[in-house]
Design a protein around this motif. Structure first.
Motif, PDB file in Angstrom:
ATOM      1  N   THR A 243       0.840  -1.197   0.000  1.00  0.00           N
ATOM      2  CA  THR A 243       0.000   0.000   0.000  1.00  0.00           C
ATOM      3  C   THR A 243       0.874   1.245   0.000  1.00  0.00           C
ATOM      4  O   THR A 243       1.813   1.336   0.792  1.00  0.00           O
ATOM      5  N   LEU A 244       0.567   2.180  -0.884  1.00  0.00           N
ATOM      6  CA  LEU A 244       1.097   3.537  -0.818  1.00  0.00           C
ATOM      7  C   LEU A 244      -0.031   4.362  -0.222  1.00  0.00           C
ATOM      8  O   LEU A 244      -1.089   4.532  -0.835  1.00  0.00           O
ATOM      9  N   PHE A 245       0.191   4.843   1.003  1.00  0.00           N
ATOM     10  CA  PHE A 245      -0.816   5.599   1.734  1.00  0.00           C
ATOM     11  C   PHE A 245      -0.328   7.038   1.851  1.00  0.00           C
ATOM     12  O   PHE A 245       0.690   7.309   2.470  1.00  0.00           O
ATOM     13  N   VAL A 246      -1.059   7.961   1.212  1.00  0.00           N
ATOM     14  CA  VAL A 246      -0.682   9.367   1.163  1.00  0.00           C
ATOM     15  C   VAL A 246      -1.709  10.186   1.942  1.00  0.00           C
ATOM     16  O   VAL A 246      -2.905  10.117   1.659  1.00  0.00           O
ATOM     17  N   VAL A 247      -1.222  10.946   2.910  1.00  0.00           N
ATOM     18  CA  VAL A 247      -2.048  11.891   3.638  1.00  0.00           C
ATOM     19  C   VAL A 247      -1.742  13.275   3.073  1.00  0.00           C
ATOM     20  O   VAL A 247      -0.568  13.675   3.022  1.00  0.00           O
ATOM     21  N   TYR A 248      -2.772  13.981   2.615  1.00  0.00           N
ATOM     22  CA  TYR A 248      -2.547  15.320   2.065  1.00  0.00           C
ATOM     23  C   TYR A 248      -3.330  16.359   2.858  1.00  0.00           C
ATOM     24  O   TYR A 248      -4.253  16.040   3.590  1.00  0.00           O
ATOM     25  N   ARG A 249      -2.917  17.600   2.719  1.00  0.00           N
ATOM     26  CA  ARG A 249      -3.439  18.697   3.539  1.00  0.00           C
ATOM     27  C   ARG A 249      -4.879  19.044   3.183  1.00  0.00           C
ATOM     28  O   ARG A 249      -5.651  19.434   4.053  1.00  0.00           O
TER      29      ARG A 249
ATOM     30  N   VAL B 134      -5.364   7.596  -0.686  1.00  0.00           N
ATOM     31  CA  VAL B 134      -5.079   9.015  -0.469  1.00  0.00           C
ATOM     32  C   VAL B 134      -6.192   9.587   0.408  1.00  0.00           C
ATOM     33  O   VAL B 134      -7.369   9.382   0.107  1.00  0.00           O
ATOM     34  N   VAL B 135      -5.810  10.297   1.477  1.00  0.00           N
ATOM     35  CA  VAL B 135      -6.802  10.751   2.452  1.00  0.00           C
ATOM     36  C   VAL B 135      -6.477  12.165   2.926  1.00  0.00           C
ATOM     37  O   VAL B 135      -5.300  12.537   3.043  1.00  0.00           O
TER      38      VAL B 135
ATOM     39  N   ALA C 154      -4.293  17.562   8.627  1.00  0.00           N
ATOM     40  CA  ALA C 154      -3.022  16.841   8.701  1.00  0.00           C
ATOM     41  C   ALA C 154      -2.036  17.436   7.718  1.00  0.00           C
ATOM     42  O   ALA C 154      -2.396  17.768   6.580  1.00  0.00           O
ATOM     43  N   GLU C 155      -0.810  17.559   8.143  1.00  0.00           N
ATOM     44  CA  GLU C 155       0.269  17.912   7.226  1.00  0.00           C
ATOM     45  C   GLU C 155       0.646  16.654   6.443  1.00  0.00           C
ATOM     46  O   GLU C 155       0.256  15.538   6.804  1.00  0.00           O
TER      47      GLU C 155
END
Length: 172
Positions: A35-41, A71-72, A123-124
């Protein structure tokens, strides 16, 4: 809740988020793929849009390497949907990330600078590469929008790690 720092080589917390288009997205726990899990602003962040546009362009390469993409952001559904409508992102997007989920992931949290920026804490940026057994292979946390891993470099490194069965690093 006290923030926790995610440990490379540790398990990613099991979390679920509402998914654009219906249903839920989940991270953590055992999976069939990496999994590539990306948290974006969120919608207010121009750098996030450039980063996610880059991810969209690399999506076939990530998927071919055996990754599911999640992506979240903390944005409400309407803002997340507006970005997808504008940019045409095809990866799965979660929204309404709660502050306790941010704390569980150990991400930096910011208050908006003005009501024009956004109406809630957010979230940053953070990026997690997670093995199918739920173990965090790579974790990148940023306290601001200008520092994120290069997606092509990260993919190249992950392909190497997978091919050579490399362990998570930075565990001391």
């Amino acid at each position: 809740m006290t923030p926790t720092k995610p440990d490379a080589g540790g398990l990613l917390p099991e979390l679920t988020f509402p998914k654009l288009g219906g249903g839920v997205l989940s991270v953590g726990g055992a999976r069939d793929r990496h999994t590539l899990f990306v948290v974006y602003r969120g919608k207010h962040c121009g750098r996030c849009k450039r980063y996610l546009n880059g991810l969209e362009g690399m999506l076939p390469a990530w998927e071919e390497a055996g990754f599911d993409i999640v992506v979240v952001s903390a944005d409400p559904e309407e803002k997340a949907q507006a970005d997808v409508a504008e940019f045409g992102w095809s990866f799965d997007i979660g929204y309404d990330m709660r502050e306790e989920q941010m704390l569980a992931l150990g991400v930096y949290i910011s208050d908006p600078l003005s009501p024009e920026e956004t109406d809630r804490r957010f979230a940053e940026p953070a990026v997690f590469c997670v093995r199918p057994d739920g173990v965090i292979q790579v974790v990148c946390l940023s306290n601001g929008p200008a520092a994120r891993p290069d997606l092509a470099e990260l993919l190249d490194g992950m392909i190497f790690n997978i091919a050579h069965n490399r362990p998570a690093r930075g565990m001391v």
